[in-house]
Design a protein around this motif. Structure first.
Motif, PDB file in Angstrom:
ATOM      1  N   GLU A   1     -12.282   3.219  -1.260  1.00 54.01           N
ATOM      2  CA  GLU A   1     -11.968   3.153   0.166  1.00 54.01           C
ATOM      3  C   GLU A   1     -12.507   4.413   0.821  1.00 54.01           C
ATOM      4  OE1 GLU A   1      -7.749   3.074   1.187  1.00 54.01           O
ATOM      5  OE2 GLU A   1      -8.235   2.274   3.168  1.00 54.01           O
TER       6      GLU A   1
ATOM      7  N   ASN B   1      -3.481   8.557   0.083  1.00 52.95           N
ATOM      8  CA  ASN B   1      -2.418   8.414   1.072  1.00 52.95           C
ATOM      9  C   ASN B   1      -1.202   9.262   0.728  1.00 52.95           C
ATOM     10  OD1 ASN B   1      -3.909   6.632   2.546  1.00 52.95           O
ATOM     11  ND2 ASN B   1      -2.762   4.805   1.972  1.00 52.95           N
TER      12      ASN B   1
ATOM     13  N   HIS C   1      -6.574   2.289  -4.938  1.00 55.10           N
ATOM     14  CA  HIS C   1      -7.649   2.689  -4.036  1.00 55.10           C
ATOM     15  C   HIS C   1      -8.248   3.993  -4.533  1.00 55.10           C
ATOM     16  CE1 HIS C   1      -6.302   0.111  -0.393  1.00 55.10           C
ATOM     17  NE2 HIS C   1      -6.922  -0.570  -1.340  1.00 55.10           N
TER      18      HIS C   1
ATOM     19  N   GLU D   1       0.862  -1.192   0.000  1.00 55.66           N
ATOM     20  CA  GLU D   1       0.000   0.000   0.000  1.00 55.66           C
ATOM     21  C   GLU D   1       0.895   1.238   0.000  1.00 55.66           C
ATOM     22  OE1 GLU D   1      -3.301   0.296   0.056  1.00 55.66           O
ATOM     23  OE2 GLU D   1      -3.783   2.158   1.078  1.00 55.66           O
TER      24      GLU D   1
ATOM     25  N   ASP E   1      -2.550   4.080  -3.577  1.00 46.76           N
ATOM     26  CA  ASP E   1      -3.607   4.863  -2.935  1.00 46.76           C
ATOM     27  C   ASP E   1      -3.262   6.348  -3.096  1.00 46.76           C
ATOM     28  OD1 ASP E   1      -5.147   6.323  -1.086  1.00 46.76           O
ATOM     29  OD2 ASP E   1      -5.448   4.526   0.132  1.00 46.76           O
TER      30      ASP E   1
ATOM     31  N   LYS F   1      -9.671   6.718  -3.228  1.00 51.87           N
ATOM     32  CA  LYS F   1      -9.813   7.445  -1.957  1.00 51.87           C
ATOM     33  C   LYS F   1      -9.311   8.853  -2.196  1.00 51.87           C
ATOM     34  CE  LYS F   1      -7.149   6.900   1.990  1.00 51.87           C
ATOM     35  NZ  LYS F   1      -6.517   6.067   3.026  1.00 51.87           N
TER      36      LYS F   1
HETATM   37 MG    MG Z   1      -5.738   2.660   0.995  1.00 50.15          MG
END
Ligand code: MG
Length: 272
Positions: free
Chosen positions: A249, A180, A204, A151, A177, A206
């Motif tokens: 997510e 992030n 992801h 990740e 991600d 997100k």
């Molecule tokens: Mg994630």
């Protein structure tokens, strides 16, 4: 599943129920947190296989997690998350290897983890210990027909890429991600993904904002309402002909989470 199937991260507490929840969201796949080992008895596995088949929902990966992890702030994450801290590493490494064996019984293609902040000093002992641990995990996963997906976000993309090269395993991959990268202040998502795109197995969906104070994480936002630049991000995935899962997510719970997941799904569909 078509190219770039849309999925969601769901709880592994009851995989059968999660698969039904995913279906009720009209999604095609999911990543689950690692279920307790009792779910890997043959009757339970048959039920999960059957649910995947009947519902047309695929589990595309399982996320390892470890007791004692906390995402309260950046120093706490550095101390408690993943495989970096030498005090917790041996037990956690054992857990990941066991998880790989369990997941193999279901034939799921990927095991995923936050391994923690990869140390930036390549020459240091800590760095080399983490490389050795991940190499061992990749060997086990390879034997079980799995990728091991890292990740992103806790380090910059160049540090992540160098780490992958240093481990040198063909099945070491990236679960990217974009939020992030922002939340940890690790880099602009579109610049970062270009550096690690050859290792991409899933992303992801997100969103979030940059941190506003040192040592703090940025704030997560519903997909499309943060600073990821979702149209550009999804457009880039299309341009590079990425065909892996787009996994929504949203790190809140309850009805609000469900609403945000549905809105994210519709946004992705409108931009696919
Ligand atoms: Mg994630």
């Amino acid at each position: 599943m078509g190219p770039r199937p849309i999925g969601v991260i769901a709880s592994g507490a009851d995989p059968e129920r999660s698969l039904n929840d995913v279906k009720s969201l009209d999604l095609e796949c999911c990543q689950l947190s690692m279920p307790e080992s009792r779910w890997f008895g043959e009757p339970q596995l048959s039920a999960i296989r059957e649910a995947q088949h009947q519902l047309g929902v695929e589990i595309v990966g399982f996320f390892c997690h470890f007791p004692g992890e906390s995402y309260a702030d950046i120093p706490t994450i550095q101390r408690t998350v993943g495989l970096v801290n030498p005090e917790t590493r041996p037990q956690r490494l054992t857990t990941v290897l066991e998880n790989s064996d369990l997941v193999a019984r279901l034939g799921t293609p990927a095991l995923l983890a936050h391994i923690g902040f990869i140390p930036e000093e390549r020459e240091g002992r800590l760095y080399n210990e983490v490389v050795a641990a991940v190499k061992q995990i990749c060997q086990r996963c390879a034997g079980n027909g799995q990728d091991f997906g890292l990740e992103t976000g806790q380090e910059t993309a160049p540090v992540l890429k160098q780490f992958i090269l240093d481990v040198g395993a063909d099945n070491l991959k990236v679960n990217f991600d974009p939020a992030n990268m922002l939340l940890y202040g690790s880099g602009k998502p579109l610049e970062a993904i270009k550096i690690v795109e050859e290792y991409l197995i899933s992303v992801h969906c997100k969103d979030g904002h940059w941190p506003t104070a040192p040592g703090k994480l940025g704030e997560e936002a519903p997909f499309g309402e943060g600073e990821v630049n979702v149209p550009a991000f999804l457009g880039y995935l299309r341009d590079i002909e990425f065909t892996g899962p787009l996994v929504i997510e949203r790190e809140i719970s309850g009805e609000e989470q469900r609403k945000d997941v549905i809105r994210a799904r519709d946004l992705i569909r409108s931009l696919q």
